[in-house]
Motif scaffolding. Sequence first.
Motif, mmCIF file in Angstrom:
data_model
loop_
_atom_site.group_PDB
_atom_site.id
_atom_site.type_symbol
_atom_site.label_atom_id
_atom_site.label_comp_id
_atom_site.label_asym_id
_atom_site.label_seq_id
_atom_site.Cartn_x
_atom_site.Cartn_y
_atom_site.Cartn_z
ATOM 1 N N ILE A 50 0.828 -1.204 0.000
ATOM 2 C CA ILE A 50 0.000 0.000 0.000
ATOM 3 C C ILE A 50 0.865 1.259 0.000
ATOM 4 O O ILE A 50 2.012 1.226 0.426
ATOM 5 C CB ILE A 50 -0.981 0.031 1.197
ATOM 6 N N PRO A 51 0.304 2.376 -0.450
ATOM 7 C CA PRO A 51 1.039 3.639 -0.392
ATOM 8 C C PRO A 51 0.895 4.285 0.994
ATOM 9 O O PRO A 51 0.016 3.915 1.778
ATOM 10 C CB PRO A 51 0.349 4.501 -1.461
ATOM 11 N N ALA A 52 1.735 5.266 1.258
ATOM 12 C CA ALA A 52 1.699 5.977 2.538
ATOM 13 C C ALA A 52 0.343 6.628 2.785
ATOM 14 O O ALA A 52 -0.126 6.680 3.926
ATOM 15 C CB ALA A 52 2.811 7.013 2.591
ATOM 16 N N ARG A 94 8.066 10.222 8.374
ATOM 17 C CA ARG A 94 9.258 10.100 9.244
ATOM 18 C C ARG A 94 9.416 8.675 9.763
ATOM 19 O O ARG A 94 10.518 8.128 9.783
ATOM 20 C CB ARG A 94 9.178 11.091 10.405
ATOM 21 N N ASN A 95 8.301 8.076 10.186
ATOM 22 C CA ASN A 95 8.363 6.700 10.686
ATOM 23 C C ASN A 95 8.692 5.722 9.576
ATOM 24 O O ASN A 95 9.448 4.772 9.797
ATOM 25 C CB ASN A 95 7.051 6.331 11.388
ATOM 26 N N LEU A 96 8.149 5.930 8.387
ATOM 27 C CA LEU A 96 8.481 5.057 7.252
ATOM 28 C C LEU A 96 9.969 5.138 6.937
ATOM 29 O O LEU A 96 10.614 4.105 6.710
ATOM 30 C CB LEU A 96 7.657 5.435 6.020
ATOM 31 N N ALA A 97 10.521 6.353 6.935
ATOM 32 C CA ALA A 97 11.951 6.514 6.647
ATOM 33 C C ALA A 97 12.795 5.802 7.704
ATOM 34 O O ALA A 97 13.789 5.133 7.374
ATOM 35 C CB ALA A 97 12.304 7.998 6.583
ATOM 36 N N THR A 127 8.814 2.660 -6.107
ATOM 37 C CA THR A 127 7.832 3.301 -6.983
ATOM 38 C C THR A 127 6.807 2.253 -7.376
ATOM 39 O O THR A 127 7.163 1.133 -7.759
ATOM 40 C CB THR A 127 8.526 3.883 -8.229
ATOM 41 N N ALA A 128 5.542 2.608 -7.261
ATOM 42 C CA ALA A 128 4.472 1.664 -7.589
ATOM 43 C C ALA A 128 4.529 1.324 -9.074
ATOM 44 O O ALA A 128 4.651 2.222 -9.911
ATOM 45 C CB ALA A 128 3.113 2.257 -7.229
ATOM 46 N N PRO A 129 4.465 0.041 -9.415
ATOM 47 C CA PRO A 129 4.579 -0.356 -10.818
ATOM 48 C C PRO A 129 3.436 0.176 -11.687
ATOM 49 O O PRO A 129 3.625 0.449 -12.861
ATOM 50 C CB PRO A 129 4.574 -1.885 -10.781
ATOM 51 N N HIS A 166 4.130 5.316 -4.206
ATOM 52 C CA HIS A 166 5.092 4.309 -3.765
ATOM 53 C C HIS A 166 4.375 3.094 -3.205
ATOM 54 O O HIS A 166 3.316 3.215 -2.599
ATOM 55 C CB HIS A 166 6.031 4.899 -2.709
ATOM 56 N N SER A 167 4.977 1.972 -3.401
ATOM 57 C CA SER A 167 4.512 0.708 -2.857
ATOM 58 C C SER A 167 5.408 0.380 -1.666
ATOM 59 O O SER A 167 6.631 0.328 -1.804
ATOM 60 C CB SER A 167 4.619 -0.372 -3.941
ATOM 61 N N ILE A 168 4.788 0.163 -0.523
ATOM 62 C CA ILE A 168 5.554 -0.088 0.702
ATOM 63 C C ILE A 168 5.274 -1.513 1.168
ATOM 64 O O ILE A 168 4.115 -1.913 1.290
ATOM 65 C CB ILE A 168 5.167 0.925 1.800
ATOM 66 N N THR A 169 6.336 -2.259 1.408
ATOM 67 C CA THR A 169 6.185 -3.641 1.859
ATOM 68 C C THR A 169 7.167 -3.930 2.987
ATOM 69 O O THR A 169 8.239 -3.328 3.069
ATOM 70 C CB THR A 169 6.439 -4.649 0.718
#
Length: 174
Positions: free
Chosen positions: A75-77, A93-96, A108-110, A116-119
């Motif tokens: 999912i994205p932020a 900030r927490n993601l970083a 980067t989301a395909p 962005h795609s975060i996993t």
Amino acid sequence: MSSQPLPRKPRRPRPADPADATDGPLLDLNRYVPAFITFIGNKLSNSATAFYQKNFGVNVTEWRIISQLAIEPGIPASRICQVIGFDKGPVSRNLAALQKRGLLTIRTAPDDGRTHSITLTARGRAIHDRVIVAALERERRLLSCLKKDEREVLIDLLRRLHENLGAVTGQSTT
């Protein structure tokens, strides 16, 4: 010699009239639902942060992000912000910080180069799998004062309140 006037000595504020504090309506904190929800949420978050930080090296916001990524990988932020109800600044900030510690990847989301795609990484998933045991035990202990049917009613009522937040925030909660 300067022609500017001397600075005046600051005046002390006038003491409040004790009668002012008792005039007007007051909240009954034993019946005011927003206060109960806030007080419970604050106390749960503070104790969870202390416990999760000490035992797993993550704070409660990081745990919320990790648990959301376990539920919805990729999912994205913006989706994380929507679900947990935080502004994008703290989430970013927490993601970083989580990415720097190797607990998640941001790509980067395909299907859309603007998002962005975060996993979770394998290490992030391992943290999730350890923390969830403690999180569910904390929930069990919190709800232990309720019978099974009361827990179900509470969950239903909380879900309905959550769905109705738009009535006071003007925003959708889904």
